[in-house]
Scaffold this active site. Structure first.
Site, PDB file in Angstrom:
ATOM      1  N   CYS A   1      -2.375   8.939   2.454  1.00 34.02           N
ATOM      2  CA  CYS A   1      -2.154   8.533   1.065  1.00 34.02           C
ATOM      3  C   CYS A   1      -3.380   8.852   0.222  1.00 34.02           C
ATOM      4  CB  CYS A   1      -1.863   7.042   1.023  1.00 34.02           C
ATOM      5  SG  CYS A   1      -3.101   6.107   1.930  1.00 34.02           S
TER       6      CYS A   1
ATOM      7  N   GLU B   1       0.883  -1.180   0.000  1.00 35.42           N
ATOM      8  CA  GLU B   1       0.000   0.000   0.000  1.00 35.42           C
ATOM      9  C   GLU B   1       0.911   1.218   0.000  1.00 35.42           C
ATOM     10  OE1 GLU B   1      -3.168  -0.042  -0.332  1.00 35.42           O
ATOM     11  OE2 GLU B   1      -3.573  -2.165   0.019  1.00 35.42           O
TER      12      GLU B   1
HETATM   13  P1  NAP Z   1       8.116   5.312   4.794  1.00 33.53           P
HETATM   14  O1  NAP Z   1       9.250   6.230   4.994  1.00 33.53           O
HETATM   15  O2  NAP Z   1       8.086   4.495   3.567  1.00 33.53           O
HETATM   16  O3  NAP Z   1       8.059   4.408   6.102  1.00 33.53           O
HETATM   17  C1  NAP Z   1       7.076   3.433   6.292  1.00 33.53           C
HETATM   18  C2  NAP Z   1       7.636   2.293   7.119  1.00 33.53           C
HETATM   19  O4  NAP Z   1       8.709   1.700   6.400  1.00 33.53           O
HETATM   20  C3  NAP Z   1       8.192   2.716   8.476  1.00 33.53           C
HETATM   21  O5  NAP Z   1       7.917   1.704   9.414  1.00 33.53           O
HETATM   22  C4  NAP Z   1       9.677   2.785   8.195  1.00 33.53           C
HETATM   23  O6  NAP Z   1      10.472   2.572   9.353  1.00 33.53           O
HETATM   24  C5  NAP Z   1       9.845   1.625   7.235  1.00 33.53           C
HETATM   25  N1  NAP Z   1      11.050   1.703   6.423  1.00 33.53           N
HETATM   26  C6  NAP Z   1      11.761   2.792   6.047  1.00 33.53           C
HETATM   27  N2  NAP Z   1      12.838   2.423   5.311  1.00 33.53           N
HETATM   28  C7  NAP Z   1      12.796   1.077   5.225  1.00 33.53           C
HETATM   29  C8  NAP Z   1      13.633   0.098   4.595  1.00 33.53           C
HETATM   30  N3  NAP Z   1      14.713   0.442   3.894  1.00 33.53           N
HETATM   31  N4  NAP Z   1      13.301  -1.205   4.715  1.00 33.53           N
HETATM   32  C9  NAP Z   1      12.220  -1.567   5.419  1.00 33.53           C
HETATM   33  N5  NAP Z   1      11.390  -0.696   6.041  1.00 33.53           N
HETATM   34  C10 NAP Z   1      11.668   0.614   5.937  1.00 33.53           C
HETATM   35  O7  NAP Z   1       6.720   6.067   4.778  1.00 33.53           O
HETATM   36  P2  NAP Z   1       6.162   7.132   5.826  1.00 33.53           P
HETATM   37  O8  NAP Z   1       6.864   8.414   5.580  1.00 33.53           O
HETATM   38  O9  NAP Z   1       6.158   6.553   7.184  1.00 33.53           O
HETATM   39  O10 NAP Z   1       4.637   7.205   5.366  1.00 33.53           O
HETATM   40  C11 NAP Z   1       4.202   8.051   4.356  1.00 33.53           C
HETATM   41  C12 NAP Z   1       3.976   7.298   3.055  1.00 33.53           C
HETATM   42  O11 NAP Z   1       3.103   6.194   3.273  1.00 33.53           O
HETATM   43  C13 NAP Z   1       3.289   8.151   2.020  1.00 33.53           C
HETATM   44  O12 NAP Z   1       3.892   7.974   0.774  1.00 33.53           O
HETATM   45  C14 NAP Z   1       1.863   7.617   2.007  1.00 33.53           C
HETATM   46  O13 NAP Z   1       1.178   7.843   0.812  1.00 33.53           O
HETATM   47  C15 NAP Z   1       2.087   6.187   2.280  1.00 33.53           C
HETATM   48  N6  NAP Z   1       0.863   5.555   2.803  1.00 33.53           N
HETATM   49  C16 NAP Z   1       0.164   4.728   1.994  1.00 33.53           C
HETATM   50  C17 NAP Z   1      -1.011   4.157   2.444  1.00 33.53           C
HETATM   51  C18 NAP Z   1      -1.807   3.245   1.551  1.00 33.53           C
HETATM   52  O14 NAP Z   1      -2.659   2.538   2.074  1.00 33.53           O
HETATM   53  N7  NAP Z   1      -1.564   3.199   0.247  1.00 33.53           N
HETATM   54  C19 NAP Z   1      -1.474   4.425   3.731  1.00 33.53           C
HETATM   55  C20 NAP Z   1      -0.737   5.270   4.542  1.00 33.53           C
HETATM   56  C21 NAP Z   1       0.448   5.831   4.055  1.00 33.53           C
HETATM   57  P3  NAP Z   1      11.165   3.803  10.136  1.00 33.53           P
HETATM   58  O15 NAP Z   1      10.049   4.625  10.633  1.00 33.53           O
HETATM   59  O16 NAP Z   1      11.946   3.135  11.208  1.00 33.53           O
HETATM   60  O17 NAP Z   1      12.017   4.521   9.134  1.00 33.53           O
END
Ligand code: NAP
Length: 474
Positions: free
Chosen positions: A281, A247
């Site tokens: 999102c 997602e």
């Molecule tokens: P993110 O930076 O991608 O982080 C999401 C999760 O991934 C966090 O738990 C993060 O851990 C982890 N993560 C980061 N780098 C990683 C890696 N190299 N390997 C494995 N895991 C890793 O996203 P965010 O800034 O938290 O959230 C915003 C994004 O989520 C937006 O783009 C939004 O559109 C999207 N989103 C999508 C949906 C949907 O249903 N489509 C819903 C909500 C949000 P750490 O926090 O420890 O870095």
């Protein structure tokens, strides 16, 4: 804070290394949380593997009743979870309560789905043998969640995984690990056995997750977060050919036709833009309004946006809390500065207030040019960027001109036209005369680079199941 350690095999584990969680409204440290390393991941995998053997062998009715109790318990404690969500994420009280209720609903929905993993039996057309199809638990699942919905993005994965019969390890976002940790005693009370659900906050995120995705016991990776991290995880998942559920990001267009009911369009746009402060999102990112009604729409939207009270979300009179951290706030400010440099007008908001707190005011921009950065990237903040259009085919083409395809919104009083437009939009979800599509009973997910798979609905549980076909003669 009561629970700040790792949750493995139903017990709390301290670690030498810890990290701080900050309240975005005050910039104060509210907790020091344990940071998992590789040995902790191995312990969680061992625990989940052992617990899953029994859990998968339980009747669907038993799994259903445990999930139902989780819904009842969480519903009885919405205020507690809402308060935690506000403290670690910043969102205002009503938004936080809405999230807690939405999060709880996944337990109820998947309690109902747990007993409906329907199969199929039919005759093979050519041979006359029987084709028997059934769904079985896919195996251990690694769940990775973002900070914008600290409760709901977790329960949207945990509930279907448990309904399907899987054990899980969940890695919550480092900004917001507290809500997921606080959920664990509730799951225990509901009857979830020790080891079935494990929570590993960590500052060594990349290495930790990569290690788990290469453990042969893991079969599913379910991720919600940015498209960039999603791509990395898909690459890691390829090594063991894991079942991926992704997602990812969005760039939602809102299309307001000249025949739309103005009040409905304003209310729907407010909801699509300001639910969760735009940190969603599904947030309205590009607002296309028919040229003939654009001036009236902009005026009314600006009046609604500037009437919102900004402040610490723990104050019940506040409508809008802070953004989650300084980076997110600065990114939003940069989008506004870029749009203004390219010709946009600020109708309201647009100035970063003095701290403390990562606040940004509800902002409306008009006359946003097609080459502004906010038209191409997720704003992830309370900025409504308005553009105009005159032609239906042209606006559909503009709405589809993005690598994302999560959700679009259409406002029109002409149902035939509206449905024709919905069908031509290359999006996994469309809100028609509605600014909210999220519903545990509906398949949530996107096309193109917004993701793979669906959460919620009937599809949500199948993401954690494998289909087995038995060719039988008797
Ligand atoms: P993110 O930076 O991608 O982080 C999401 C999760 O991934 C966090 O738990 C993060 O851990 C982890 N993560 C980061 N780098 C990683 C890696 N190299 N390997 C494995 N895991 C890793 O996203 P965010 O800034 O938290 O959230 C915003 C994004 O989520 C937006 O783009 C939004 O559109 C999207 N989103 C999508 C949906 C949907 O249903 N489509 C819903 C909500 C949000 P750490 O926090 O420890 O870095």
């Amino acid at each position: 804070m009561e629970h700040t350690d790792l949750y493995i095999n139903g017990t709390w584990h301290k670690t030498a290394e810890r990290f701080d969680v900050i309240n975005p409204a005050t910039e104060q440290v509210i907790a020091s949380v344990a940071s998992a390393d590789i040995a902790d991941a191995d312990a969680a995998l061992d625990a989940a593997e052992a617990a899953m053997k029994d859990w998968a062998a339980q009747t669907p009715r038993h799994r259903s009743e445990v999930l139902r109790r989780a819904w009842e318990l969480m519903t009885a404690r919405l205020d507690h979870f809402a308060h935690l969500i506000t403290l670690e994420n910043g969102k205002a009280g009503a938004d936080a309560r809405g999230e807690a209720a939405y999060a709880a609903e996944f337990f109820r929905w998947f309690a109902e789905e747990a007993v409906r993993a329907d199969g199929l039996i039919t005759h093979a057309p050519a041979s006359g043998a029987r084709i028997m199809v059934q769904h079985k638990p896919a195996g251990l699942a690694v769940l990775i969640t973002p900070w914008n919905y600290p409760a709901a993005m977790g329960t949207r994965k945990i509930a279907p995984a448990l309904a399907a019969g899987c054990g899980v390890i969940i890695k919550p976002a480092s900004e917001t690990p507290l809500t997921m940790l606080a959920l664990m005693p509730l799951l225990e009370e509901a009857g979830v056995p020790p080891g079935l659900v494990n929570v590993l906050p960590s500052r060594k995120t990349g290495a930790l997750v990569d290690h788990m995705l290469h453990d042969p016991r893991v079969r599913v990776v379910s991720f919600t977060g940015s498209t960039g991290v999603g791509r990395k995880l898909l690459k890691s998942a390829a090594d063991q050919v894991l079942k991926p559920a992704m997602e990812l990001g969005g760039n939602a267009p809102v299309i307001v036709f000249e025949d739309a009911d103005m009040e409905t369009a304003i209310e729907g746009t407010m909801l699509a833009k300001m639910r969760n402060l735009g940190e969603a999102c599904t947030a309205a990112n590009r607002i296309y309004v028919h040229d003939s009604i654009a001036a009236a729409f902009t005026k009314r939207l600006s009046a609604r946006m500037s009437a919102l009270k900004v402040g610490d979300g723990t104050d019940p009179s506040v409508d809008v809390g802070p953004l989650v951290n300084a980076d997110t706030r600065d990114k939003v400010a940069a989008f506004v500065a870029d749009a203004v440099a390219k010709g946009a007008r600020i109708e309201c908001g647009g100035t970063v207030p003095d701290g403390p707190g990562y606040f940004y005011p509800p902002t409306v921009l008009s006359n946003v040019s097609e080459d502004a950065d906010c038209v191409h990237d997720e704003i992830f903040g309370p900025v409504a960027a308005i553009q105009t259009f005159t032609d239906q085919a042209e606006v559909i083409a503009r709405a589809n001109a993005t690598e994302y395809g999560l959700v679009a919104y259409v406002f029109s009083g002409d149902f035939k036209r509206a449905l024709q437009v919905c069908e031509r939009l290359d999006y996994g979800m469309v809100g028609l005369n509605r600014g909210l599509v999220s519903d545990p009973a509906a398949p949530f997910g996107g096309t193109k680079q917004s993701g793979l798979g669906r959460e919620g609905g009937h599809e949500g549980m199948l993401e954690f199941m494998e289909t087995q076909y038995i060719a039988a003669s008797w």
